[in-house]
Design an enzyme around this catalytic site. Structure first.
Site, PDB file in Angstrom:
ATOM      1  N   GLU A  51       0.860  -1.178   0.000  1.00 43.89           N
ATOM      2  CA  GLU A  51       0.000   0.000   0.000  1.00 43.89           C
ATOM      3  C   GLU A  51       0.897   1.230   0.000  1.00 43.89           C
ATOM      4  O   GLU A  51       1.681   1.436   0.937  1.00 43.89           O
ATOM      5  CB  GLU A  51      -0.925   0.021   1.214  1.00 43.89           C
ATOM      6  CG  GLU A  51      -2.117  -0.908   1.105  1.00 43.89           C
ATOM      7  CD  GLU A  51      -3.067  -0.762   2.289  1.00 43.89           C
ATOM      8  OE1 GLU A  51      -2.933   0.222   3.057  1.00 43.89           O
ATOM      9  OE2 GLU A  51      -3.917  -1.640   2.458  1.00 43.89           O
ATOM     10  N   ASP A  62      -6.346   9.052   9.443  1.00 48.16           N
ATOM     11  CA  ASP A  62      -5.013   8.619   9.870  1.00 48.16           C
ATOM     12  C   ASP A  62      -4.700   9.066  11.289  1.00 48.16           C
ATOM     13  O   ASP A  62      -5.023  10.187  11.699  1.00 48.16           O
ATOM     14  CB  ASP A  62      -3.949   9.166   8.924  1.00 48.16           C
ATOM     15  CG  ASP A  62      -4.085   8.600   7.522  1.00 48.16           C
ATOM     16  OD1 ASP A  62      -4.433   7.410   7.429  1.00 48.16           O
ATOM     17  OD2 ASP A  62      -3.850   9.329   6.547  1.00 48.16           O
TER      18      ASP A  62
END
EC number: 4.2.1.20
Length: 276
Positions: A51, A62
């Site tokens: 990724e 995040d």
């Protein structure tokens, strides 16, 4: 869609009877050349799918570690174009390891969807995880990506109703990203029983492989959740390993050692029968 590298890799691992190790890092952290060296080190250390994070100034999903990595990358001059170039350079020496770009829609929208997809295909990108594009926005990127031969991977959390699951999985491809905890990445510790229940729910609506992420931090976690799902995703702890390696002057080596431990763990997972 035609078969992608992700499809082939997941089929290969299923035949081998083991889960996938999916590794996340932020493109351009701490700088372009170091980041590229890290990317090249990941498959050698045992990563099955990479990724590749696209740095963005407002990363809503995040946690602190990945936010800091994105900020470092942006300060070092990383752009979406340079992230695509990184994939292109990696692909010149590795034509097999699947690459999934993960991030937010704004940089792609500014870049231009058609231009982005053309450049992504040319760079060897196999899949996209776009955190802030729900199914209602499929016409923006999901459907064009599928037509271009790029998998569109959905994040699925436990608070999704069955109706919502059907909507989210309607255009999903490649694999399904099972979000193991609530909140942002890398903070909470997943509950194996709750993850098992969510994996079972997801599999009632799709035959796609299911990979568990958010909060997977150690080789023990890899074994625990690898026995439940078709793969595990490790992100924040790899970002931490990069930061430690930068401090010691050996980022790629630090990440390689950590991912090697994870790779050994994923290859020794005792495989239980698939939970339906």
């Amino acid at each position: 869609m035609t078969t992608t590298r992700i499809d082939r890799r997941m089929a290969k691992l299923k035949a081998e009877g083991r889960p996938a190790l999916v590794t996340y890092f932020m493109g351009g952290d701490p700088d372009y050349e170091t980041s590229l060296s890290i990317m090249k080190a990941l498959p050698k250390a045992g990563s099955d799918i990479i990724e590749l994070g696209m740095p963005f100034s407002d990363p809503m999903a995040d946690g602190p570690a990945i936010q800091a990595a994105g900020l470092r990358a942006l300060k070092a001059g990383q752009t979406l174009a340079r992230t695509l170039e990184m994939a292109r350079e990696f692909r010149a020496g590795d034509n097999d390891t699947p690459i999934v770009m993960m991030g937010y829609y704004n940089p792609i929208y500014i870049y231009g969807v058609d231009r982005f997809l053309t450049d992504a295909v040319a760079s060897g990108i196999d899949g996209l995880i776009i955190v802030d594009l729900p199914p209602e926005m499929d016409a923006e990127l999901c459907i064009p990506a599928l037509k271009a031969g790029i998998n569109f991977i959905r994040l699925i959390s436990s608070n999704a109703s069955d109706i919502r699951l059907k909507q989210q999985l309607g255009q999903a491809s490649g694999f399904v990203y099972c979000v193991s905890t609530h909140g942002t990445t890398g903070l909470a510790t997943p509950d194996p029983q709750k993850v098992r229940q969510l994996v079972r729910r997801i599999r009632a609506f799709t035959a796609l492989p299911v990979c568990v992420g958010f909060g997977i931090k150690s080789a023990d976690d890899v074994q625990t959740f690898g026995a439940i799902a078709d793969g595990v995703v490790v992100g924040s702890e790899i970002v931490h390993a990069i930061a430690r390696g930068v401090a010691m002057g050996s980022a790629a080596a630090s990440v390689g050692a950590f991912v090697s431990d994870l790779g050994n763990a994923v290859r020794s997972v005792p495989r239980a029968p698939r939970i339906e």
